[in-house]
Motif scaffolding. Structure first.
Motif, mmCIF file in Angstrom:
data_model
loop_
_atom_site.group_PDB
_atom_site.id
_atom_site.type_symbol
_atom_site.label_atom_id
_atom_site.label_comp_id
_atom_site.label_asym_id
_atom_site.label_seq_id
_atom_site.Cartn_x
_atom_site.Cartn_y
_atom_site.Cartn_z
ATOM 1 N N GLY A 218 0.827 -1.205 0.000
ATOM 2 C CA GLY A 218 0.000 0.000 0.000
ATOM 3 C C GLY A 218 0.856 1.247 0.000
ATOM 4 O O GLY A 218 2.059 1.211 0.303
ATOM 5 N N LYS A 224 -3.766 4.099 -0.588
ATOM 6 C CA LYS A 224 -3.707 3.369 0.677
ATOM 7 C C LYS A 224 -4.306 1.975 0.509
ATOM 8 O O LYS A 224 -5.297 1.798 -0.205
ATOM 9 N N LEU A 225 -3.724 0.991 1.216
ATOM 10 C CA LEU A 225 -4.246 -0.364 1.118
ATOM 11 C C LEU A 225 -5.670 -0.443 1.649
ATOM 12 O O LEU A 225 -6.532 -1.104 1.056
ATOM 13 N N ASP A 226 -5.943 0.249 2.752
ATOM 14 C CA ASP A 226 -7.314 0.218 3.280
ATOM 15 C C ASP A 226 -8.278 0.958 2.375
ATOM 16 O O ASP A 226 -9.446 0.573 2.254
ATOM 17 N N ILE A 280 -3.357 -2.501 9.228
ATOM 18 C CA ILE A 280 -2.968 -1.439 8.292
ATOM 19 C C ILE A 280 -2.728 -0.150 9.080
ATOM 20 O O ILE A 280 -3.593 0.306 9.836
ATOM 21 N N SER A 285 0.291 -1.975 4.982
ATOM 22 C CA SER A 285 0.148 -3.169 5.820
ATOM 23 C C SER A 285 1.276 -3.225 6.845
ATOM 24 O O SER A 285 2.416 -2.876 6.555
ATOM 25 N N ILE A 290 -5.007 -8.664 8.540
ATOM 26 C CA ILE A 290 -5.864 -7.569 8.067
ATOM 27 C C ILE A 290 -7.313 -7.979 8.314
ATOM 28 O O ILE A 290 -7.735 -9.065 7.916
#
Length: 365
Positions: A218, A224-226, A280, A285, A290
């Motif tokens: 991410g 962003k990964l989220d 995260i 991460s 997760i």
């Protein structure tokens, strides 16, 4: 129509309509040399297939997948992987009476406003049947993740007002709701049965645990990964809300409660004592599990009369007929897994060029 593709390097494009001849997906960017068969894809499609319990639509489709390209001698070739599922039991006549009216809770009105035209047979591209392509593409992503020791498990954490209070992985596939709590599953059955008798539908929450993801996936701003996981899950038609880690509960905590303290574990690796962040931090991460949740709305197709309007703006009463799920949650569990797998697979491939050391290791013989 734009917007039928997802991903940057590991990318899928879904195609087809609920009542068209077939439906499917093209997967691009999958590395060559991955062992893959139709059975790998079929195993996941069988999990979302209709007609498996009285709590899903009675539309009886085999959903048998055919891989059309991208595989040779049991391995991916690095070229696009095209997959098709034939629609076998369409009953378009069930939808003839709603051709000129707007179903509450559906995309009928918004489709008309955007395109001036819509496929009223089962919702066309907005139908839940579109997720066949997502699940097939996600199955390829899961095969890739398995090679890296990453596993994804989704399940219903609640059905309507019934919430799972224990987590027993073995129980997930032992009940039609995919709840990890046998007691909660029995209560959910009573609740959903009552809603069906009242010609109502139900919603719920799907929780997904992604384990084995390395730290560093991410980006810290727009990718962003989220943020990408959230986009992936909200793109599922029935999903109306997302939580990462503690989610909305974090708004009621104080910093000392919400922060996850770091320590060095017995293996000498950086770890956290808690996981309120859901794996995260800062969009990247952190190496922990997760945890993401998706809120799924009640099925909009209910069999009691509803007030609506026609395309000519005339008030009318509408009673929906046809074959519909009384709740979407059980069949959406595998769709949530698929979208998470696609997001993580894409992030892994994107991350390979994040550091110069990684580029040098790849190209230095």
């Amino acid at each position: 129509m734009a917007g039928s593709s997802f991903g940057t390097i590991f990318r899928i494009t879904t195609w087809g309509e609920s009542h068209g001849p077939s439906i499917g997906v093209v997967v691009d960017g999958c590395p060559a040399g991955l062992f893959l068969s139709e059975e790998d894809i079929q195993m996941q499609l069988n999990r979302r297939r209709p007609g498996q319990s009285r709590y899903s639509t009675p539309r009886n489709e085999a959903d048998r997948v055919h891989i059309l390209s991208g595989i040779f001698e049991g391995r991916t070739t690095g070229t696009p992987i095209a997959m098709e599922v034939i629609n076998e039991t369409q009953r378009s006549k069930d939808y003839s009476k709603i051709a000129n009216s707007y179903r509450p809770g559906h995309a009928d009105y918004t489709f008309d406003q955007k395109y001036g035209f819509r496929d009223y047979r089962g919702g066309g591209r907005s139908s839940g049947r579109e997720t066949i392509g997502r699940v097939a593409g996600g199955a390829v992503a899961m095969k890739l993740l398995e090679q890296l020791g990453i596993s994804i498990t989704a399940y219903a954490s609640s059905i309507g007002p019934v919430t799972a209070n224990t987590f027993c992985p073995e129980e997930i596939d032992n009940n039609p709701f995919h709840l990890p709590d046998a007691k909660a599953a029995a209560m959910a059955q009573e609740y959903v049965d009552r809603m069906m008798e009242e010609k109502e539908s139900s919603g719920g929450v799907i929780e997904c645990r992604i384990m084995g993801v390395p730290a560093g996936l991410g980006d810290p701003v727009f990718e962003k990964l989220d943020a990408n996981l959230s986009k992936a899950l909200v793109s599922i038609g029935a999903v109306k809300g997302i939580e990462i880690g503690d989610g909305f509960a974090a708004a009621h905590a104080v910093g000392s409660e919400n922060n996850d303290s770091f320590y060095i574990n017995e293996d000498g690796n950086t770890a956290k004592k808690t996981n309120h962040a859901g794996g995260i931090l800062g969009g990247i991460s952190d190496g922990d599990t997760i945890i993401v949740r998706a809120a799924v709305k009640p099925t909009p197709s209910i069999f009691r009369p509803q007030q609506t309007i026609s395309r000519n703006k005339e008030p009318m009463e509408l009673t929906i007929k046809g074959r519909h799920d009384p709740l979407i949650v059980p069949r959406a569990v595998v769709v949530v897994e698929a979208m998470c797998a696609l997001t993580i697979a894409d992030s892994l491939l994107l991350n390979m060029t994040a550091q110069m050391d990684g580029v040098l290791r790849f190209y230095n013989k």
